[in-house]
Design an enzyme around this catalytic site. Sequence first.
Site, short mmCIF file in Angstrom:
data_model
loop_
_atom_site.label_atom_id
_atom_site.label_comp_id
_atom_site.label_asym_id
_atom_site.label_seq_id
_atom_site.Cartn_x
_atom_site.Cartn_y
_atom_site.Cartn_z
CB CYS A 15 -17.14 -2.94 -4.41
SG CYS A 15 -18.83 -2.34 -4.26
CB CYS A 18 -19.80 0.21 -2.09
SG CYS A 18 -20.37 -1.47 -2.37
CG ASP A 396 22.11 17.61 -13.24
OD1 ASP A 396 22.68 18.34 -14.06
OD2 ASP A 396 22.29 17.69 -12.01
#
Length: 705
Positions: A15, A18, A396
């Site tokens: 997590c 953590c 372009d």
Amino acid sequence: METNKNVYRLQGLSCTNCAAKFEKNIRNIQTVEDVKLNFGASKITVHGGATIEQLEQAGSFDGIKVYPERQRQLGKKESFWEKRDNITAMISLFFIIVGYIFSIQLGEESLITIGTFGVAIIIGGFDLFKVGLKNLTKLQFDMKTLMTIAVIGAVIIGEWGEGAVVVFLFALSEALESYSMDKARQSIQSLMDIAPNRATIRRNNETMEIDVEDVRIDDIMLIKPGQKIAMDGEVVKGQSSINQATITGESIPAYKTTGDEVFAGTLNEEGTLEVRVTKHVEDTTIAKIIHLVEEAQAERAPSQQFVDRFAKYYTPAIMLIALLVAVIPPLFFGEGWSEWVYSGLAVLVVGCPCALVISTPVAIVTAIGNAARKGVLIKGGIHLEETGRLKVIAFDKTGTLTEGKPEVTEVIRLSEMSHEEILGVAKAIEAFSQHPLASAIIRKADNEQVNAFEAEDFQSITGKGAKATVNSTVYFIGSPSLFEGMVSVSTGTKQQIKELQIQGKTVMLIGTEREVKGLIAVADQVRESSPSIIQKLHRLGIEKTVMLTGDNEATGKAIGKQLGLSETRAELMPQDKLESIKTLRERYGNVAMVGDGVNDAPALATATVGIAMGGAGTDTALETADIALMADDLERLPYTISLSRKTLSIIKQNVSFALALKVLALLLIIPGWLTLWLAIFADMGATLIVVLNSLRLMHAKYGDE
């Protein structure tokens, strides 16, 4: 002075909290100077000295395993049911069920019932309490601290069953979150496994199979039919169809022969090839893609920055609300302490910011991984979000909307010079030029096998054309403006030039300083897919599509009309393209520029999102653009915009849902309906729904609109 830098891959990083703690622990190692943890890619960069044992010790609280970056196998992969935390959770669940059976038969106050729930709490929550109590002593209030307080509080007020259920549901929530993040990270892992780790090499007339790390530049790589190519290189012998889907996302195989470039991780379908290795393993196109995708996931998107800032204030606010809920009713309204302390604990549990914190990164990780597998390289969450908000796309022309390979369509005589002589003189002069129009004339002359002339004293006339001496006569070749003021051009010729330009053709005049001898019309062929792609973009809600070109006004407008573009800006020099992007940004806000990443670098950098085409063959495109379409076509552009919009939508859904569920659960305090197990169930449910919602991006298909 450059410090010692090492990169490691991580296993078991469960997590975001953590991850933050793991990073902090590594910073506390005396020999470490700096550390950067990439949660999305499960990867860490350490500056300074630190052994793998020291790093694993820093992550021991979460069972994090550390491996060198280049190690292919990250040990034996544990299944969901083999993980120690999940096994203890299941044992805890068994004792909870037994505890509830005892409570029905012997009552909730029975020592046997309490003892059974106590065993469930200790087995299921041992690791939780170990971290939570340690954090509590340091006044670090993360999710595990909140849960520890909630469970201990439940035990103190005699809610043993509720405490045990909270422990089990928290363990289940952690397991599901870890499993879901692993699924999201698999998008990168699948990229890493694309290229083989061994190659068959011929070196000094000796054939051997060696690790790709030991392959040298200029080694000859032998590739049989059905084999994957292990390294980037150039074909020196043989011909074959190569499936390049892993790099470019194109499903149709590309035909390769001597002199063509091939990429690591692509599949040789039919012929036998000998390939000269041109890049080291860490410099191959697939290695760069993996590196850029991982770096992209480390970059915090605007939504994630907002959520992180919000969570910083949100967690202390929830703790304050929990304290007020527990204390105010008993102190000021004579309510029972037990009931309101219990409600305060429920507020702590439901207030965990887990679902909120994970709502953005899991969506970003999944979307970037999906795009990479489809041949679209998005270099950060910020670019993904900005693409989702685009209103205008500027293109372009040459090589983007058109093939970029002009062809001669007409050679018109205006004097006694023959068709062959006009082409022969034009070829002789243009042989000195590198311009695409020059290449078109040379190809036309070669195809018609026109006799070669010799040109001398070549001189380029910037922006207009060139001149040279052919057969003792000075000839000029270039745009109509080159001949203005030099020779008199008849009205009929001017009309011819205008008509050709209206058809979308570039017209070059060839002649002497006294007379125009002929006209050569050249047209860059529009890509077959370009008109339908422009239509798809308009259907997706892009308000304006603009073509920026150096062509004359008439040619530019003809091509713009053929493609169905909103606007065409012609006769632009590179600095004019830059100015056009700036004015579009001032007027519309979010603007993308699509180009080839070489000539268009300034405009790509100035746009909100720079999108380069043909990234597979160009390092410049990979480096300068925010997004690289690996294939040399626009087919993936509508998909990229669609994916970006879906990602934005899912992030908004995640954040809204996570907050709404918290508010709803908190409102249940008023009638006294919020129980501890319901609180954690709401938190777990929010996390699970947020993650599953984000994982829908794994299945976002090419062609979705």
